[in-house]
Design a protein around this motif. Structure first.
Motif, short mmCIF file in Angstrom:
data_model
loop_
_atom_site.label_atom_id
_atom_site.label_comp_id
_atom_site.label_asym_id
_atom_site.label_seq_id
_atom_site.Cartn_x
_atom_site.Cartn_y
_atom_site.Cartn_z
N THR A 199 -4.41 3.48 -8.17
CA THR A 199 -4.88 3.34 -6.80
C THR A 199 -6.52 2.84 -6.69
OG1 THR A 199 -5.92 5.57 -7.12
CG2 THR A 199 -3.74 5.33 -5.83
N GLU B 197 -9.50 7.39 -6.99
CA GLU B 197 -9.56 5.89 -7.44
C GLU B 197 -9.08 5.98 -8.90
OE1 GLU B 197 -12.62 1.86 -7.94
OE2 GLU B 197 -13.17 3.83 -6.96
N GLU C 121 0.83 -1.06 -0.20
CA GLU C 121 0.00 0.01 0.00
C GLU C 121 0.86 1.14 0.00
OE1 GLU C 121 -4.16 -1.32 2.22
OE2 GLU C 121 -2.25 -0.84 3.54
N VAL D 65 -2.99 3.77 1.08
CA VAL D 65 -4.22 3.47 -0.08
C VAL D 65 -3.58 2.35 -0.66
CG1 VAL D 65 -3.06 4.99 -1.88
CG2 VAL D 65 -5.38 4.55 -1.94
N GLU E 264 -9.42 10.01 6.72
CA GLU E 264 -10.34 9.01 6.76
C GLU E 264 -11.23 8.87 7.90
OE1 GLU E 264 -12.14 5.89 6.07
OE2 GLU E 264 -10.36 5.64 4.98
N LYS F 27 -8.90 3.37 -4.44
CA LYS F 27 -9.94 4.12 -3.71
C LYS F 27 -9.71 5.55 -3.46
CE LYS F 27 -8.69 3.61 1.15
NZ LYS F 27 -9.23 3.49 2.64
N ASP F 28 -10.54 6.35 -3.46
CA ASP F 28 -10.49 7.89 -3.08
C ASP F 28 -9.93 8.10 -1.61
OD1 ASP F 28 -11.70 8.10 -5.60
OD2 ASP F 28 -13.52 8.73 -4.68
N VAL F 29 -9.22 9.19 -1.60
CA VAL F 29 -8.72 9.73 -0.24
C VAL F 29 -8.87 11.22 -0.21
CG1 VAL F 29 -6.71 9.91 1.45
CG2 VAL F 29 -7.04 7.88 0.20
N ALA G 61 -2.80 13.93 -0.67
CA ALA G 61 -4.00 13.92 -0.93
C ALA G 61 -4.54 15.22 -1.69
CB ALA G 61 -4.87 13.95 0.50
N VAL H 111 -0.22 8.05 1.82
CA VAL H 111 -0.76 9.34 1.33
C VAL H 111 -0.75 10.48 2.71
CG1 VAL H 111 -3.01 10.27 0.77
CG2 VAL H 111 -2.61 7.86 0.12
#
Length: 405
Positions: free
Chosen positions: A383, A360, A305, A324, A313, A385-387, A356, A308
């Motif tokens: 990636t 995604e 991973e 991520v 979160e 997913k979104d962060v 950030a 970020v």
């Protein structure tokens, strides 16, 4: 009784010796097929994987040499790609004056261009090549420009066309020549990549063809002189060539068990050694068939991973450095034609950290596959997913939530 038993023992001993001898020959034969060819008549030779374009075997494959009538594969494919429906072409005095081998066209005689393609590829007629070239581009010189342009597009930077028939010639840019690698590459285009590949194969595999001039006053008959078509199972196509400078030349293709091989030979003997090209072609094709199989070389790469920074979160609002998950984007199979002792090298490149916001599908690295130092495939790492960014808007929203609680 004793003599009979001795006789049986002698017979069985002979049988066993013969069997062992045969088995030994089989093993030796298999071992010989596994070795790369070392004794070829051709001064330049290539065995190519038609699917990938990779050279599986080469002998002086990048040496410039004249290529005689193997030139006509380029003439044929360009004519197929540029002709008009039902196009009629007119023979010029220049075309009629070309040397043998020739159809024997007459000045101002008209033909359907599609008929002359059989004359070109089955009988290798030099005058037909000129009629075709003039019909497509107006002049031989303009058609040669078209040939050289296509060669450049295919990456054949060591090829120079002067004539559409392959007769020895030169211009201010050099002699009419190519390399075994480039010639194989052009054949690969003809049978694998061109939008007219099916028409090319149909013409070059035809055994006999008859046609007449447009007026119907003269009839002509063509016979295919490519002996390779009946030499090996799966033979697809090919073109011979000979001039005093080039010697005997050949380029041909074979398909066997889902594998397609191309052989290109230049300077493969001079008279009286016309059969050398067939011996070399068979030797190279058999080497390819015996040693190369498709293998899936895909590797499931373990990817860590990625950190970020300045992300947030919801379940861990006080964490300022998050992780991520990432994944390789694309297919999960790479099928390559390889020898048993060949393998790929996989190199992974991944960013150490991100800042950030992250979305995604953002590209954060790559997984690249190499064979003999050459990149053969590359896939993006993205990636999953979104962060969200830890910005002022998020801070105000979080303070509001805390106040309400």
């Amino acid at each position: 009784m004793v003599w009979r038993m001795k006789k049986k023992m002698i017979v069985w001993s002979l049988v066993i010796c013969l069997l062992l001898s045969g088995y030994g020959n089989i093993l030796v034969g298999a071992e010989e097929r596994a070795k790369a060819p070392t004794e070829l008549y051709a001064r330049s030779a290539v065995l190519m994987d038609a699917d990938s374009g990779r050279v599986l075997f080469g002998k002086e494959e990048n040496e410039l040499r004249p290529m005689a009538s193997t030139t006509k594969i380029m003439t044929c494919i360009l004519a197929l790609e540029n002709q008009e429906e039902g196009q009629v072409v007119t023979a010029s005095a220049y075309a009629a004056g070309r040397p043998k081998v020739k159809l024997g066209v007459k000045d101002q005689e008209q033909f359907y261009l599609k008929d002359l393609l059989y004359s070109l590829m089955l009988e290798s007629h030099n005058d037909s090549a000129v009629v075709i070239a003039e019909g497509i581009s107006g002049t031989v010189e303009e058609f040669a420009k078209l040939m050289n342009q296509k060669a450049e597009e295919l990456g054949c930077h060591d090829t120079h066309f002067v004539t559409p028939n392959g007769l020895d010639d030169s211009d201010e840019d050099g002699i009419h020549s190519t390399t075994a690698r480039d010639l194989a590459t052009i054949m690969r285009y003809c049978i694998m990549q061109s939008p007219k590949r099916e028409e090319f194969l149909e013409i070059t595999r035809t055994k006999n063809y008859q046609f007449s001039d447009v007026e119907g006053s003269r009839r002509f008959s063509c016979v295919n002189h490519n002996a390779f078509l009946d030499m090996m199972e799966g033979a697809l196509t090919g073109k011979t060539g000979f001039t005093s400078d080039a010697g005997y030349c050949y380029v041909g293709a074979l398909e066997r068990d889902g594998r397609t091989f191309i052989v290109a030979l230049l300077a493969c003997g001079w008279p009286n050694n016309k059969s050398y090209k067939w011996k070399d072609t068979r030797k190279l094709m058999e080497y390819g068939i015996a040693n190369y199989q498709y293998r899936d070389v895909w590797e499931d790469v373990a990817l860590p991973e990625v950190k970020v920074k300045n992300g947030v979160e919801e379940k861990m609002p006080y964490e300022t450095e998050l992780l991520v998950p990432v994944q390789v984007e694309g297919k999960d199979e790479i099928s390559l034609l390889l020898r048993a002792d060949e393998g790929v090298q996989v190199k992974t490149e991944l960013k150490d950290s991100l800042r950030a916001p992250v979305h995604e599908g953002d590209v954060v690295g790559s997984v690249r596959y190499f064979l003999e130092g050459e990149e053969i495939a590359s896939y993006q790492v993205v990636t999953k997913k979104d962060v969200r960014e830890r910005d002022m808007n998020w801070a105000l929203l979080w303070i509001t939530k805390l106040a309400l609680l």
